[in-house]
Design a protein around this motif. Structure first.
Motif, short mmCIF file in Angstrom:
data_model
loop_
_atom_site.label_atom_id
_atom_site.label_comp_id
_atom_site.label_asym_id
_atom_site.label_seq_id
_atom_site.Cartn_x
_atom_site.Cartn_y
_atom_site.Cartn_z
N PRO B 599 40.19 -40.23 -57.24
CA PRO B 599 41.58 -39.92 -56.86
C PRO B 599 41.71 -38.55 -56.22
N GLN B 601 39.72 -37.20 -54.17
CA GLN B 601 39.42 -37.31 -52.74
C GLN B 601 40.58 -37.96 -51.98
N ILE B 602 41.18 -38.95 -52.63
CA ILE B 602 42.30 -39.62 -51.97
C ILE B 602 43.44 -38.64 -51.80
N ALA B 603 43.69 -37.90 -52.87
CA ALA B 603 44.81 -36.97 -52.83
C ALA B 603 44.60 -35.89 -51.77
N GLY B 604 43.33 -35.49 -51.59
CA GLY B 604 43.04 -34.42 -50.62
C GLY B 604 43.43 -34.85 -49.24
#
Lengths: 342, 604
Positions: B599, B601-604
């Protein structure tokens, strides 16, 4: 002396605004917390509706920004902003800058699909998000499930984290419908024999050519659309996913086994957006995005004089709309800075 | 002793009216009580339960022990009024009977004793004068606190007090006047004849110094009589009806009578026993988080008593049980709400979709529940634990199964719930299991309360604790600081408070909140309230989050899949189920590599 504009966030909106503001004759500093410009655009493979490569757009932004010679601070986060002599003092990483105006373009995050636990993201290996699927496309158009096999049946779940009061997001994220249609067609391009199902509430094909894409996906590619919200997903022993959904047009409950389930995750305000909003005490929309001064007449200013907003920190937007919005903000900033000279 | 004056009439009329109205009601209640309940009374009166009844009446109706637990000052106020007045009546009666040497004197003899009796030469007068004055002072201190409570309710631990109906106001005004007027009347008399104790004689002598006490005395006794009479007349129609009714309630409850699925005359007695103290208003999260006092139990019971039940009010309750937990009278407030719902629901369901399967036989039957199917990490964790411990188990509702019936019960559809219960019960019995384990606090509640199963029913927190205690699984303890949220149905609903805490203490550090165990808050995700929108539920949940974070925990752990889902929406720290914590702490198998993005990485 040249007026100085400080831009927070180097995604599409921030980078485009930076090069435009330099062209207008301002000093520009752009702070980006990552190591590259472009934000979320770096994660996309191709863009709707024409399926042009996202890289093309990225190149355009990067080239403009480099040509503009705007000052760009990478790996930089903002720790504090204070008012100073009618302008602002910004503590960016190790630097302290003063600015006459601030443009916030801190963008969005995709909805954390783990919150919607019934779909099993992060628990079942064959449940992925639309972002993960784009990554597969970018990494050489190879689609595999967890057993490294090509999936025979793929399901797309629309509105994950959007229009869902249960997770507290009642708004539409706008771009996921057309993204799902685009991705469904791309999957069919790569795996022509796979069955593709889209589970939707309604399809919001608001842009030009979107409706054509929807039509093409059915007529040319044979994508199946089922109106109904997936209620839950369960994992079979072989790793396939069993989904429960009600086909609301046929009026019957449905159970279906898929090899890969793609969750169309929606927009939420990014962590950076929320943080800056709190730091500056900016007004928020009921959805917790940053609120413009006027919903029709001035969508670039905020409740704070000299602080402007652009892009998806305000609301979900397409790439095209983000460009337009960034340019609109630069005009508003110009008006503000030149007006203050008189 | 000749003790009559026309001013005793208001008192006498009031008293007789009260007695007639009250006993007519009691007669009606008992007469139309269900036969089974009447038998319970018959058996109870002749059993040792009677001692318990007397004890509880003393502790609750006079001492007000449960109110002391809520707030000592509030408890003292109620005790001084109730117990003080009770002793005044008892001692007053004794005094007048001893003085007049007449056991069957008139009821007003003790009330107006001082007016008629002026000689103080009797040997017992000193004792009675002192004691009666002392008791009067005791009661007056309560009256003073009652005035104070109207102004500074917060001093008594109350944020909100009950808004009263007309008869309540009439009764409360007369009640507030009774004891000051008694003090005044007795003092004035003592100012003339010096027949009072330290209080009344002291005040009387003082007043006599500058007032025509002889002229005022008669008026004061009139006013005193009027105030008592007015209180008695208003009593049966006001909240003070709880004083006599609660005695009946305590006895009948001790004899085993309950409000379950229908509104009986016992339920009616419960309704009349509500003193409208308003403790439930503060405890209700609809008030504290949403600022909506209307659904509070006190007002709901008002509508039942007035026979004006509003459907909206019946359904606008989370059935979290906080009001019932703190109700000083112990009224079954949740069942009252469900019984009223039962009158409103339509029964248009067909249950043809229930298809009997034949479950495998095993020693342990695991029933995940619908909500656990929607939180697959809990289900996965449980399967890991069951497998790791090498238990012989069958997953009864692996392919969905049928609902446990609790949501239907909460909606008041007892008949529909019964169908689901019967179906599931058969399936559970067919597995020939000795133990039924469930991961859902909601299912657990109905399994325990309504299934009548001839086997052991365990919530997974209890079951896993048994596995740990018997050494079937070993747990590594980490230094993680977590807060435990008691789910309503597991905590107040099923009284399981300690097992989850004991189990968690094997795996992490528990930090407390101001809302543990019986005082736990509802997460806001309740199935009980069908009137609440998600926005309101989120609001309640946000308020709960604030309380859970007071001691800066690094994680919130709960034991109900619905609580987990509710807390997950706006979580400042990770939210996990107790089974997930244990599954990780036993390190059953390494986490498989995952091709998905984390998550972060997704949020970044």
């Amino acid at each position: 002396m040249k007026k100085h504009v400080f831009i927070i966030g180097g995604g599409v909106a921030g980078a485009e605004a930076a090069s435009q503001l330099v062209k207008m004759g301002f000093d520009v500093t752009l702070a980006e917390k990552e190591t590259q410009i472009g934000g979320k655009l770096n994660q996309w493979d191709r863009l709707f509706p024409s399926k042009r490569k996202a890289a093309e757009v990225l190149d355009f932004i990067n080239k403009n920004l480099v040509d503009s010679k705007a000052r760009v601070l990478f790996n930089t986060e903002i720790s504090k902003i204070s008012k100073q002599n009618g302008g602002y003092k910004i503590y960016a990483g190790i630097e302290e800058c003063t600015a006459d105006a601030i443009l916030i373009s801190t963008g969005y995050d995709v909805f954390n699909a783990r919150i919607k636990e019934e779909y099993g993201y992060g628990i079942y290996e064959n449940v992925i998000t639309s972002v993960d699927l784009e990554e597969m496309f970018r990494n050489g158009n190879k689609i595999f499930n967890s057993n490294k096999e090509e999936p025979k049946r793929i399901g797309f779940v629309h509105c994950v984290g959007s229009r869902d009061e249960k997770v507290g997001n009642h708004y539409c994220s706008q771009v996921c419908c057309v993204t799902a249609v685009k991705q469904a067609m791309e999957v069919k391009e790569i795996l022509p024999r796979a069955e593709v199902y889209c589970f939707y509430m309604d399809l919001r094909m608001f842009g030009l050519q979107f409706e054509d894409l929807y039509r093409e996906s059915q007529e040319k590619w044979g994508v199946n659309f089922i109106r109904g919200r997936v209620s839950e997903a369960a994992e079979n022993i072989d790793g396939t996913i069993l989904i429960k959904v009600e086909d609301t047009l046929a009026g019957r409950p449905l159970k279906m086994k898929v090899d890969l389930l793609v969750l169309m995750v929606g927009f939420v305000p990014s962590a950076g957006t929320t943080e800056i909003g709190k730091m500056l005490n900016l007004d928020l929309t009921p959805e917790n995005f940053l609120k413009p001064a006027d919903e029709h007449l001035d969508t670039s200013s905020t409740n704070l004089k000299g602080v402007f907003i652009a892009g998806t920190c305000k609301s979900p937007k397409t790439i095209a709309d983000t460009f337009a919005d960034a340019r609109a903000a630069t005009l508003k900033i110009k008006e503000f800075l030149e007006g203050s000279e008189k | 002793m000749n003790s009559f004056d026309i001013f005793v009439l208001p008192f006498a009329i009031g008293l007789y009216t009260l007695l007639i109205v009250f006993f007519a009601k009691v007669f009606d209640w008992i007469k139309h009580l269900p036969v089974g309940d009447r038998r319970k009374i018959g058996r109870g009166i002749r059993s040792r339960k009677l001692f318990g009844v007397v004890k509880e009446i003393f502790l609750e109706s006079l001492i007000h022990r449960r109110i002391f637990k809520v707030n000592p000052l509030l408890g003292y106020m109620h005790m001084s009024l109730a117990f003080g007045w009770f002793l005044l009546i008892v001692l007053g009666a004794a005094e007048s009977k001893i003085y007049g040497r007449d056991l069957l004197n008139t009821p007003w003899d003790p009330i107006f004793f001082k007016y008629f009796k002026h000689d103080t030469n009797e040997f017992h007068s000193a004792f009675f004068n002192f004691t009666m004055d002392f008791l009067l002072l005791f009661v007056l201190s309560g009256v003073f606190l009652a005035y104070l409570k109207r102004i500074y309710a917060r001093l008594f631990g109350l944020k909100k007090t009950t808004k009263h109906i007309f008869f309540d106001r009439l009764a409360i005004i007369s009640l507030w006047l009774i004891f000051p007027l008694r003090l005044l009347a007795e003092s004035l008399t003592s100012g003339i004849y010096h027949n009072g104790g330290f209080l009344t004689d002291g005040l009387g002598s003082f007043l006599a110094g500058f007032m025509p006490v002889g002229h005022l005395e008669y008026t004061a006794w009139w006013l005193y009589s009027l105030s008592v009479g007015a209180f008695f007349v208003a009593l049966p129609y006001s909240r003070y009806m709880h004083i006599p009714t609660e005695i009946l309630l305590i006895a009948m409850r001790r004899f085993g009578i309950k409000t379950t699925t229908t509104f009986t005359n016992f339920s009616q007695i419960e309704v009349y026993s509500c003193p409208r103290c308003g403790i439930c208003i503060d405890k209700c999260q609809m008030t504290s988080a949403l600022g909506n006092e209307k659904p509070a139990s006190v007002y709901f019971l008002n509508t039942i008593r007035a026979q004006k039940v509003k459907p909206g009010l019946s359904f606008d309750c989370m059935i979290c049980g906080r009001c019932e937990q703190y109700c000083p009278v112990g009224i079954s407030l949740m069942n009252h709400r469900l019984v009223q719902r039962n009158k409103l629901i339509s029964n248009g369901y067909n249950f043809q979709f229930l298809k009997n399967g034949i479950p495998e036989k095993a020693r342990i039957a695991y029933y995940a529940g619908c909500m656990t199917h929607l939180t697959p990490s809990i289900e996965k964790a449980m399967i890991k634990i069951l497998e790791k411990a090498g238990t012989d188990f069958v997953f009864i509702d692996k392919d969905g199964g049928a609902c446990c019936g609790r949501p239907m019960m909460l909606s008041g559809n007892f008949e529909g719930a019964e169908k689901l219960i019967e179906f599931n019960r058969n399936n559970i019995l067919k597995s020939c299991a000795d133990i039924l384990v469930t991961s859902c606090a909601i299912c657990y509640k109905v399994f325990k309360s309504n299934y009548d199963l001839p086997l052991k029913v365990l919530h997974h927190s209890e079951f896993i604790l048994e596995l740990v205690k018997s050494g079937k699984i070993n747990i590594n303890k980490s230094g993680l600081r977590a807060v435990y949220h008691d789910p309503c149905e597991l905590g107040r609903g099923s009284k399981v408070y300690e097992e989850p805490r004991e189990l968690l203490s094997h795996a992490l550090e528990l930090v407390s909140t101001g809302y543990d165990r019986e005082n736990a808050l509802c997460c806001g995700g309740s199935l009980g309230n069908i009137m609440l929108g998600y926005e309101e539920k989120n609001k309640i949940n946000a308020a709960v989050w604030k309380e859970m974070m007071v001691n800066d925990p690094e994680m919130l752990v709960t034991a109900c899949p619905l609580c987990k889902k509710t807390f997950n929406k706006n979580a400042p720290v990770p939210v996990r189920d107790i089974a997930e914590i244990i599954a990780d702490a036993v390190q059953i198998s390494p986490v498989k590599p995952n091709h998905q993005l984390a998550p972060e990485q997704i949020a970044g």
